[in-house]
Design a protein around this motif. Structure first.
Motif, PDB file in Angstrom:
ATOM      1  N   LEU A 107      46.664  31.630  37.967  1.00 17.55           N
ATOM      2  CA  LEU A 107      45.434  32.189  37.397  1.00 17.55           C
ATOM      3  C   LEU A 107      44.471  31.078  36.989  1.00 17.55           C
ATOM      4  O   LEU A 107      44.876  30.008  36.534  1.00 17.55           O
ATOM      5  CB  LEU A 107      45.758  33.052  36.180  1.00 17.55           C
ATOM      6  CG  LEU A 107      46.731  34.219  36.415  1.00 17.55           C
ATOM      7  CD1 LEU A 107      46.992  34.937  35.096  1.00 17.55           C
ATOM      8  CD2 LEU A 107      46.180  35.185  37.449  1.00 17.55           C
ATOM      9  N   ASP A 108      43.183  31.364  37.123  1.00 21.97           N
ATOM     10  CA  ASP A 108      42.174  30.420  36.643  1.00 21.97           C
ATOM     11  C   ASP A 108      42.146  30.416  35.127  1.00 21.97           C
ATOM     12  O   ASP A 108      42.026  29.368  34.503  1.00 21.97           O
ATOM     13  CB  ASP A 108      40.798  30.808  37.194  1.00 21.97           C
ATOM     14  CG  ASP A 108      39.721  29.817  36.791  1.00 21.97           C
ATOM     15  OD1 ASP A 108      39.538  28.825  37.504  1.00 21.97           O
ATOM     16  OD2 ASP A 108      39.075  30.037  35.743  1.00 21.97           O
ATOM     17  N   ARG A 109      42.275  31.616  34.560  1.00 27.12           N
ATOM     18  CA  ARG A 109      42.319  31.739  33.102  1.00 27.12           C
ATOM     19  C   ARG A 109      43.123  32.965  32.716  1.00 27.12           C
ATOM     20  O   ARG A 109      43.288  33.891  33.510  1.00 27.12           O
ATOM     21  CB  ARG A 109      40.909  31.813  32.510  1.00 27.12           C
ATOM     22  CG  ARG A 109      40.127  33.044  32.913  1.00 27.12           C
ATOM     23  CD  ARG A 109      38.703  33.023  32.363  1.00 27.12           C
ATOM     24  NE  ARG A 109      37.898  32.005  32.989  1.00 27.12           N
ATOM     25  CZ  ARG A 109      36.603  31.840  32.764  1.00 27.12           C
ATOM     26  NH1 ARG A 109      35.993  32.630  31.910  1.00 27.12           N
ATOM     27  NH2 ARG A 109      35.917  30.906  33.384  1.00 27.12           N
ATOM     28  N   ILE A 110      43.619  32.949  31.482  1.00 34.90           N
ATOM     29  CA  ILE A 110      44.440  34.033  30.942  1.00 34.90           C
ATOM     30  C   ILE A 110      43.687  34.678  29.791  1.00 34.90           C
ATOM     31  O   ILE A 110      43.088  33.993  28.967  1.00 34.90           O
ATOM     32  CB  ILE A 110      45.797  33.484  30.450  1.00 34.90           C
ATOM     33  CG1 ILE A 110      46.591  32.902  31.621  1.00 34.90           C
ATOM     34  CG2 ILE A 110      46.608  34.564  29.744  1.00 34.90           C
ATOM     35  CD1 ILE A 110      47.836  32.146  31.196  1.00 34.90           C
ATOM     36  N   THR A 111      43.732  36.016  29.731  1.00 31.74           N
ATOM     37  CA  THR A 111      42.998  36.733  28.675  1.00 31.74           C
ATOM     38  C   THR A 111      43.917  37.510  27.737  1.00 31.74           C
ATOM     39  O   THR A 111      43.439  38.328  26.961  1.00 31.74           O
ATOM     40  CB  THR A 111      41.973  37.701  29.305  1.00 31.74           C
ATOM     41  OG1 THR A 111      42.664  38.633  30.149  1.00 31.74           O
ATOM     42  CG2 THR A 111      40.949  36.944  30.126  1.00 31.74           C
ATOM     43  N   VAL A 112      45.231  37.282  27.835  1.00 26.52           N
ATOM     44  CA  VAL A 112      46.184  37.958  26.957  1.00 26.52           C
ATOM     45  C   VAL A 112      47.057  36.912  26.293  1.00 26.52           C
ATOM     46  O   VAL A 112      47.045  35.736  26.670  1.00 26.52           O
ATOM     47  CB  VAL A 112      47.062  38.965  27.737  1.00 26.52           C
ATOM     48  CG1 VAL A 112      46.219  40.109  28.276  1.00 26.52           C
ATOM     49  CG2 VAL A 112      47.811  38.272  28.880  1.00 26.52           C
ATOM     50  N   ALA A 113      47.835  37.344  25.297  1.00 25.91           N
ATOM     51  CA  ALA A 113      48.688  36.424  24.550  1.00 25.91           C
ATOM     52  C   ALA A 113      50.120  36.945  24.513  1.00 25.91           C
ATOM     53  O   ALA A 113      50.362  38.152  24.638  1.00 25.91           O
ATOM     54  CB  ALA A 113      48.163  36.251  23.122  1.00 25.91           C
ATOM     55  N   THR A 114      51.067  36.038  24.346  1.00 31.11           N
ATOM     56  CA  THR A 114      52.476  36.405  24.275  1.00 31.11           C
ATOM     57  C   THR A 114      52.712  37.406  23.139  1.00 31.11           C
ATOM     58  O   THR A 114      52.189  37.238  22.037  1.00 31.11           O
ATOM     59  CB  THR A 114      53.339  35.151  24.043  1.00 31.11           C
ATOM     60  OG1 THR A 114      53.111  34.231  25.124  1.00 31.11           O
ATOM     61  CG2 THR A 114      54.814  35.503  23.990  1.00 31.11           C
ATOM     62  N   GLY A 115      53.479  38.459  23.433  1.00 29.31           N
ATOM     63  CA  GLY A 115      53.771  39.494  22.446  1.00 29.31           C
ATOM     64  C   GLY A 115      52.780  40.639  22.428  1.00 29.31           C
ATOM     65  O   GLY A 115      53.017  41.650  21.757  1.00 29.31           O
ATOM     66  N   GLN A 116      51.698  40.520  23.176  1.00 27.74           N
ATOM     67  CA  GLN A 116      50.667  41.557  23.181  1.00 27.74           C
ATOM     68  C   GLN A 116      51.101  42.760  24.013  1.00 27.74           C
ATOM     69  O   GLN A 116      51.685  42.612  25.081  1.00 27.74           O
ATOM     70  CB  GLN A 116      49.376  40.977  23.753  1.00 27.74           C
ATOM     71  CG  GLN A 116      48.194  41.934  23.762  1.00 27.74           C
ATOM     72  CD  GLN A 116      46.922  41.264  24.260  1.00 27.74           C
ATOM     73  OE1 GLN A 116      46.827  40.035  24.328  1.00 27.74           O
ATOM     74  NE2 GLN A 116      45.932  42.070  24.621  1.00 27.74           N
ATOM     75  N   GLU A 117      50.838  43.958  23.505  1.00 25.90           N
ATOM     76  CA  GLU A 117      51.109  45.178  24.260  1.00 25.90           C
ATOM     77  C   GLU A 117      49.974  45.413  25.253  1.00 25.90           C
ATOM     78  O   GLU A 117      48.801  45.300  24.896  1.00 25.90           O
ATOM     79  CB  GLU A 117      51.255  46.376  23.323  1.00 25.90           C
ATOM     80  CG  GLU A 117      52.496  46.318  22.451  1.00 25.90           C
ATOM     81  CD  GLU A 117      52.709  47.593  21.651  1.00 25.90           C
ATOM     82  OE1 GLU A 117      51.923  48.551  21.855  1.00 25.90           O
ATOM     83  OE2 GLU A 117      53.647  47.636  20.837  1.00 25.90           O
ATOM     84  N   ILE A 118      50.333  45.723  26.485  1.00 22.36           N
ATOM     85  CA  ILE A 118      49.363  45.836  27.566  1.00 22.36           C
ATOM     86  C   ILE A 118      49.417  47.227  28.171  1.00 22.36           C
ATOM     87  O   ILE A 118      50.487  47.773  28.419  1.00 22.36           O
ATOM     88  CB  ILE A 118      49.657  44.792  28.669  1.00 22.36           C
ATOM     89  CG1 ILE A 118      49.570  43.377  28.090  1.00 22.36           C
ATOM     90  CG2 ILE A 118      48.694  44.946  29.833  1.00 22.36           C
ATOM     91  CD1 ILE A 118      48.205  43.002  27.593  1.00 22.36           C
TER      92      ILE A 118
END
Length: 270
Positions: A150-161
């Motif tokens: 990925l060029d960039r990530i918009t989520v964080a570890t532990g986040q519900e998706i």
């Protein structure tokens, strides 16, 4: 003997549903005893039921599971999928040797939105020298999905998706030869051929690519102040070139070094 009989019973189903993942999972259970298929997650009725068929109301656990639409996952891209490298043993273009390719590479211009293929919890959202910026999502029923380079990530570890949420934007990070999305699906640690498990996107909405600021024009920069031959000089860098200059000296044709209040700066000549 039991495995052979089970395999023979599945042969008629293969003639009608060769791409049906339910049959695929049953074959795994029949031919690969080291892969665990938990009955609480995939009952025998669900394994042999084609997508869209109803399951008896008496099996409430199966009804609840099938309502989640497993294992028909959403496409991870909101553009038509085009495979550039399939799930297979392949000749690696960078390592120059044959190696297992445990995911599917999809063509994706840089900054194409990458979508969560199903609801879940982000297990990893980090950068890696080989995988580049990547995300791992843990889904119900023992499934995981991975999104690499990925060029960039918009989520964080532990986040519900939620299913279909943008988790990042495609890129060319890590060990990669060009912008694309390397996508993987795993069931209880067993990597599956994700291209056979994806359903078409349920939305016609095309999400915009990430906003990218236009590149700033290159300008000379003062890197440091030093002393050469007893005289104070500044080191100026511009387009890969470096020169040393004193106060009131013109550099790179259009800039002049000025010394004001004890500080050096560059002044662009008209």
């Amino acid at each position: 003997m039991r495995r052979i009989l089970l395999f023979l019973l599945l042969i008629p189903l293969l003639t009608q549903a060769t791409d049906d993942v339910a049959v695929t999972l049953a074959l795994i259970q029949a031919t690969r005893p080291n892969v665990e298929v938990i009955e609480d997650h995939f009952s025998s009725a669900m394994l042999l039921t084609a997508p869209g068929d109803k399951v008896s109301e008496g099996n409430t656990e199966t009804s609840k599971t099938s309502s989640i639409r497993y294992p028909h996952f959403l496409s991870p891209l909101n553009i038509p999928l085009r495979i550039t490298s399939p799930f297979s043993l392949r000749w690696h273009p960078l390592m120059q040797r044959f190696s297992p390719h445990e995911g599917t590479d999809f063509a994706a211009p840089r900054l194409t939105p990458v979508l969560a293929t199903e609801k879940g919890i982000v297990e990893e959202a980090i950068s890696h020298p080989t995988a580049g910026n990547y995300v791992v999502i843990r889904h119900p029923l023992g499934w995981r999905s991975r999104y690499l380079h990925l060029d960039r990530i918009t989520v964080a570890t532990g986040q519900e998706i939620e299913r279909g949420k943008v988790i990042g934007y495609s890129g060319n990070t890590g060990r990669s030869t060009g912008p694309h999305l390397h996508f993987e699906l795993m069931y209880h640690g067993q990597t599956m051929d994700s291209a056979k498990l994806l359903s078409a996107s349920e939305t016609d909405t095309v999400l915009p690519a990430a906003a990218v600021s236009p590149p700033k024009p290159a300008v000379p920069k003062i890197i440091l102040v030093t002393e050469i031959g007893g005289q104070e000089k500044v080191m100026v860098k511009y387009k890969g070139k470096t020169i040393y200059a004193g106060a009131n000296q013109t550099v790179f044709g259009h800039y002049k070094v000025l010394l004001q209040n004890g500080r050096y700066r560059l002044y662009k000549l008209s």
